[in-house]
Write a protein that holds these residues in place. Structure first.
Motif, PDB file in Angstrom:
ATOM      1  N   SER A  93      -3.188   8.551  -4.570  1.00  0.00           N
ATOM      2  CA  SER A  93      -2.253   8.064  -3.557  1.00  0.00           C
ATOM      3  C   SER A  93      -1.356   9.203  -3.045  1.00  0.00           C
ATOM      4  O   SER A  93      -0.276   8.960  -2.508  1.00  0.00           O
ATOM      5  CB  SER A  93      -1.392   6.934  -4.125  1.00  0.00           C
ATOM      6  N   PHE A  94      -1.792  10.444  -3.248  1.00  0.00           N
ATOM      7  CA  PHE A  94      -1.059  11.596  -2.700  1.00  0.00           C
ATOM      8  C   PHE A  94      -1.027  11.530  -1.170  1.00  0.00           C
ATOM      9  O   PHE A  94      -1.878  10.896  -0.547  1.00  0.00           O
ATOM     10  CB  PHE A  94      -1.762  12.898  -3.115  1.00  0.00           C
ATOM     11  N   ASP A 122      -3.597  10.413 -13.012  1.00  0.00           N
ATOM     12  CA  ASP A 122      -3.569   9.965 -14.409  1.00  0.00           C
ATOM     13  C   ASP A 122      -4.492  10.807 -15.286  1.00  0.00           C
ATOM     14  O   ASP A 122      -4.147  11.164 -16.415  1.00  0.00           O
ATOM     15  CB  ASP A 122      -3.990   8.500 -14.497  1.00  0.00           C
ATOM     16  N   LYS A 123      -5.673  11.096 -14.780  1.00  0.00           N
ATOM     17  CA  LYS A 123      -6.640  11.880 -15.563  1.00  0.00           C
ATOM     18  C   LYS A 123      -6.065  13.243 -15.950  1.00  0.00           C
ATOM     19  O   LYS A 123      -6.194  13.689 -17.091  1.00  0.00           O
ATOM     20  CB  LYS A 123      -7.934  12.076 -14.766  1.00  0.00           C
ATOM     21  N   ILE A 124      -5.453  13.901 -14.978  1.00  0.00           N
ATOM     22  CA  ILE A 124      -4.954  15.261 -15.230  1.00  0.00           C
ATOM     23  C   ILE A 124      -3.751  15.245 -16.169  1.00  0.00           C
ATOM     24  O   ILE A 124      -3.631  16.097 -17.061  1.00  0.00           O
ATOM     25  CB  ILE A 124      -4.581  15.951 -13.896  1.00  0.00           C
ATOM     26  N   ILE A 141       0.838  -1.201   0.000  1.00  0.00           N
ATOM     27  CA  ILE A 141       0.000   0.000   0.000  1.00  0.00           C
ATOM     28  C   ILE A 141       0.875   1.254   0.000  1.00  0.00           C
ATOM     29  O   ILE A 141       1.894   1.311   0.693  1.00  0.00           O
ATOM     30  CB  ILE A 141      -0.943  -0.018   1.216  1.00  0.00           C
ATOM     31  N   TYR A 142       0.438   2.258  -0.781  1.00  0.00           N
ATOM     32  CA  TYR A 142       1.175   3.518  -0.897  1.00  0.00           C
ATOM     33  C   TYR A 142       0.269   4.712  -0.581  1.00  0.00           C
ATOM     34  O   TYR A 142      -0.817   4.835  -1.163  1.00  0.00           O
ATOM     35  CB  TYR A 142       1.712   3.700  -2.319  1.00  0.00           C
ATOM     36  N   ILE A 143       0.717   5.560   0.335  1.00  0.00           N
ATOM     37  CA  ILE A 143       0.086   6.864   0.575  1.00  0.00           C
ATOM     38  C   ILE A 143       1.215   7.888   0.637  1.00  0.00           C
ATOM     39  O   ILE A 143       1.959   7.962   1.621  1.00  0.00           O
ATOM     40  CB  ILE A 143      -0.715   6.885   1.893  1.00  0.00           C
ATOM     41  N   GLY A 144       1.383   8.639  -0.420  1.00  0.00           N
ATOM     42  CA  GLY A 144       2.509   9.563  -0.489  1.00  0.00           C
ATOM     43  C   GLY A 144       3.828   8.830  -0.683  1.00  0.00           C
ATOM     44  O   GLY A 144       3.858   7.624  -0.945  1.00  0.00           O
ATOM     45  N   SER A 165       3.454  12.141  -5.890  1.00  0.00           N
ATOM     46  CA  SER A 165       2.604  10.970  -6.106  1.00  0.00           C
ATOM     47  C   SER A 165       3.488   9.749  -6.317  1.00  0.00           C
ATOM     48  O   SER A 165       4.409   9.788  -7.136  1.00  0.00           O
ATOM     49  CB  SER A 165       1.716  11.170  -7.343  1.00  0.00           C
ATOM     50  N   PRO A 166       3.248   8.641  -5.619  1.00  0.00           N
ATOM     51  CA  PRO A 166       4.051   7.423  -5.827  1.00  0.00           C
ATOM     52  C   PRO A 166       4.052   6.941  -7.276  1.00  0.00           C
ATOM     53  O   PRO A 166       5.031   6.371  -7.745  1.00  0.00           O
ATOM     54  CB  PRO A 166       3.364   6.395  -4.919  1.00  0.00           C
ATOM     55  N   MET A 167       2.982   7.246  -7.995  1.00  0.00           N
ATOM     56  CA  MET A 167       2.885   6.803  -9.386  1.00  0.00           C
ATOM     57  C   MET A 167       3.806   7.598 -10.301  1.00  0.00           C
ATOM     58  O   MET A 167       4.262   7.095 -11.321  1.00  0.00           O
ATOM     59  CB  MET A 167       1.441   6.940  -9.874  1.00  0.00           C
ATOM     60  N   TYR A 168       4.062   8.847  -9.953  1.00  0.00           N
ATOM     61  CA  TYR A 168       4.856   9.704 -10.830  1.00  0.00           C
ATOM     62  C   TYR A 168       6.237  10.027 -10.245  1.00  0.00           C
ATOM     63  O   TYR A 168       6.949  10.865 -10.765  1.00  0.00           O
ATOM     64  CB  TYR A 168       4.086  10.986 -11.142  1.00  0.00           C
ATOM     65  N   SER A 169       6.573   9.324  -9.167  1.00  0.00           N
ATOM     66  CA  SER A 169       7.909   9.499  -8.590  1.00  0.00           C
ATOM     67  C   SER A 169       8.784   8.292  -8.880  1.00  0.00           C
ATOM     68  O   SER A 169       9.970   8.288  -8.545  1.00  0.00           O
ATOM     69  CB  SER A 169       7.796   9.686  -7.077  1.00  0.00           C
TER      70      SER A 169
END
Length: 631
Positions: A318-319, A285-287, A164-167, A265-269
């Motif tokens: 997941s910010f 992802d949407k933005i 799990i990822y939060i930040g 964001s864990p997705m973009y880091s």
């Protein structure tokens, strides 16, 4: 109780939606069934949005119900907002959706399971599967208990090596918030079995305290009237109190907050590298993917009648906490909103479903079945379908009976299973009506007519449902004859005038009810409202079915003829140990693709990308030759 002398017919590992339907199907087939899960209290838990159905997904729920599964029944008893989607479109793509009470759904599921004969529960984590000569014989729990079984069904959801990822600084092992991941079983599967593993990602939005929302600023959405039902044997009286949902939107300010903080964001880091569901993307992802969109729709959906939380459908993230709160407060109606739970992303292991037969049994390990997100799908409905098919075939296998799986022309279930087992998936697989090439035949309103008879013959459908199904067939036939025998004469000027107000060209001849319903400008509601039909129609579903069959008769006939041509060789089985290199006429490319995809039937082989009709013909000739040699 659980020792080496205790043997079950079927053990299901995992108490999610796949595990539930697998357990029910196995037990209804009179097999001694054990559902083992790390936490009995979370059986039937809706980890993400407490909603069932939607575009394409509702067809799966109706098909589960037609085969006597329990998802539709549980939804009817817990649904707090029912809608029919795509009402303005054709009957093939209309879909039912229900927002459910999270706790009521879970309680209903557990009540149904508690009444099911042949089914037992055990709260324990599984760490190993016992395999002898490439065949399962049982499981070993974390406490080193050995429980023997003839068949094992794995329905582990997001728990295999779940993280799990939060930040950026808050990450830990877990398959769901507040639930630990299954690391020992994951390690065993990865190290001991010849399975191809992958990694996928899903996520959920933060929850909001409804008392902090200004609903007066928002668009309201009430349940449809009359209230729809999911189960073919259900009725709207079973539904609890109905609650409204609300609509709001992101805005330029929301988008700027995300852009300014995207590296957090864990997705973009770079922390998360696995793929998430393309058709249910995170807000990040949407933005990023749609930079020119000025706003994105958000549905604010209640989590339950006695629950103060709102699920903001459309802003999975997941910010870290402070950014999630800024995003929420930037949205209309949520300026003073309070977050009750944080959104998060979860990564987990899955296994290539091309390693499965369409029965959901492994091609490599006998009597080991896989169902649900472990096969790369996303969604409660997709998981439940696989569970039902796995539970059914586990029972048939034990009885040495011919196993069954639906074909693409029989059910959305068949489309899903064929897509997975033939093509595999590189992203979480979700069902859509566009995936079905015969979707006019695979409507919501005929799922029982397509499947209930099959379920009855297999032993899944009980006598009560079978009797109600036959009553429906009788009602269809009686109403069809009434409509057929109903005539409207040109002399009846009052009715003619009413009808002509709806028609493009006026009536100039005597018409019966069949001719009227075939006309595109007219539907059964018109005829009832204008009192053209002078007989009482109690069951609207029956006349809707008749009308659809009449209006689309020509299209349906053409699809059936096409299916008939394709059906001849569809189910010819391909031996698992076949040596494609021995088929000299096959191109090297075709041989490589067949070895890679390992098709189970000739139909599967024909749907492999890059395989030509000539390749299929060569393979067919080879299989027929081998069959004659054996004979």
């Amino acid at each position: 109780m659980y020792n080496s002398n205790n043997k079950f017919d079927v053990i299901i590992v995992g108490g999610g939606h796949a595990g539930i339907e697998a357990a029910v199907a196995s037990a209804k087939m009179k097999k001694k069934t054990l559902l083992i899960t790390s936490n009995i209290d979370t059986i039937g838990q809706m980890s993400c949005n407490p909603a069932i159905g939607g575009i394409g997904k509702s067809h799966l729920v109706k098909e589960i119900d037609a085969l006597n599964g329990i998802m539709a029944i549980a939804t009817d008893y817990s649904g707090i907002n029912f809608k029919i989607l795509n009402k303005s479109k054709g009957p093939a793509v209309r879909s039912t959706r229900a927002q459910t009470d999270r706790e009521l759904y879970k309680k209903t599921i557990k009540y149904i399971l508690s009444k099911q004969k042949n089914l037992l529960f055990f709260q324990q984590e599984v760490k190993k599967i016992i395999i002898k000569n490439y065949q399962v014989t049982g499981i070993i729990t974390k406490n080193n208990d050995i429980i023997n079984a003839k068949v094992i069904i794995l329905t582990t959801g997001t728990f295999l090596n779940g993280k799990i990822y939060i930040g950026l600084n808050n990450q830990y092992h877990g398959g769901r918030i507040n639930d630990s991941s299954s690391k020992e079983l994951a390690n065993f599967l990865n190290e001991e079995l010849p399975l191809t593993k992958g990694r996928l990602k899903t996520g959920t939005p933060p929850r909001i305290d409804k008392r902090s929302i200004n609903f007066s600023k928002l668009e309201v959405q009430y349940s449809d009237i009359p209230l729809p039902c999911f189960s073919f044997i259900g009725n709207s009286k079973q539904h609890p109190k109905q609650l409204p949902c609300y609509i709001t939107y992101t805005n330029k300010n929301t988008h700027q907050i995300i852009i300014d903080n995207i590296t957090k964001s864990p997705m973009y880091s770079g922390l998360i590298t696995s793929k998430g569901p393309r058709y249910c993307p995170s807000l990040e992802d949407k933005i990023i993917r749609f930079p020119n969109r000025e706003k994105h729709q958000i549905f604010l959906e209640p989590e339950g009648i006695f629950n103060s939380e709102i699920y903001p459908n459309g802003i999975s993230t997941s910010f870290p906490y402070n950014i999630q709160l800024s995003i929420i407060k930037s949205i209309k109606g949520l300026e003073n909103a309070c977050i009750t739970r944080l959104g998060y992303a979860v990564e987990y292991d899955f296994y290539d479903p091309r390693g499965l037969k369409p029965t959901m049994e492994s091609k490599f390990i006998k009597r080991l079945f896989f169902a649900g997100q472990i096969n790369g799908t996303t969604g409660y409905e997709e998981a439940a379908v696989q569970g039902l098919i796995a539970g059914l075939n586990a029972a048939l296998l034990i009885d040495n009976k011919k196993q069954w799986f639906p074909l693409r022309n029989q059910a959305y279930m068949g489309v899903l299973i064929d897509d997975l087992c033939t093509l595999g998936t590189k992203e979480p697989y979700r069902m859509f009506t566009s995936r079905a090439e015969h979707r006019l035949l695979l409507r919501e309103n005929n799922a029982d007519i397509r499947l209930t008879k099959i379920g009855y013959k297999l032993g899944l459908v009980n006598d009560i449902r079978w009797q109600k199904f036959n009553e429906k067939l009788n009602n269809i036939e009686k109403l069809y004859q009434k409509i057929k025998n109903f005539n409207i004469n040109y002399d009846n000027k009052i009715k003619i005038k009413k009808l002509n107000s709806l028609l493009k060209s006026p009536i100039k001849e005597k018409l019966n009810g069949i001719s009227l319903l075939k006309r595109s400008e007219i539907n059964h509601k018109n005829l009832i409202e204008l009192k053209i039909f002078d007989f009482n129609i109690k069951n609207i579903e029956v006349i809707e079915y008749i009308e659809t069959e009449l209006k689309y008769k020509g299209y349906i006939k053409r699809q059936l003829e096409l299916i008939k041509k394709q059906k001849k060789n569809e189910n010819i089985l391909i031996p698992i140990d076949i040596k494609f290199n021995d088929i000299r006429s096959l191109s090297n490319e075709a041989k490589d693709k067949f070895y890679f995809y390992k098709p189970y039937t000739l139909g599967q082989a024909s749907r492999i990308p890059g395989i030509t009709p000539a390749d299929v013909s060569i393979l067919l000739i080879y299989l027929l030759k081998k069959k004659r040699e054996i004979a």
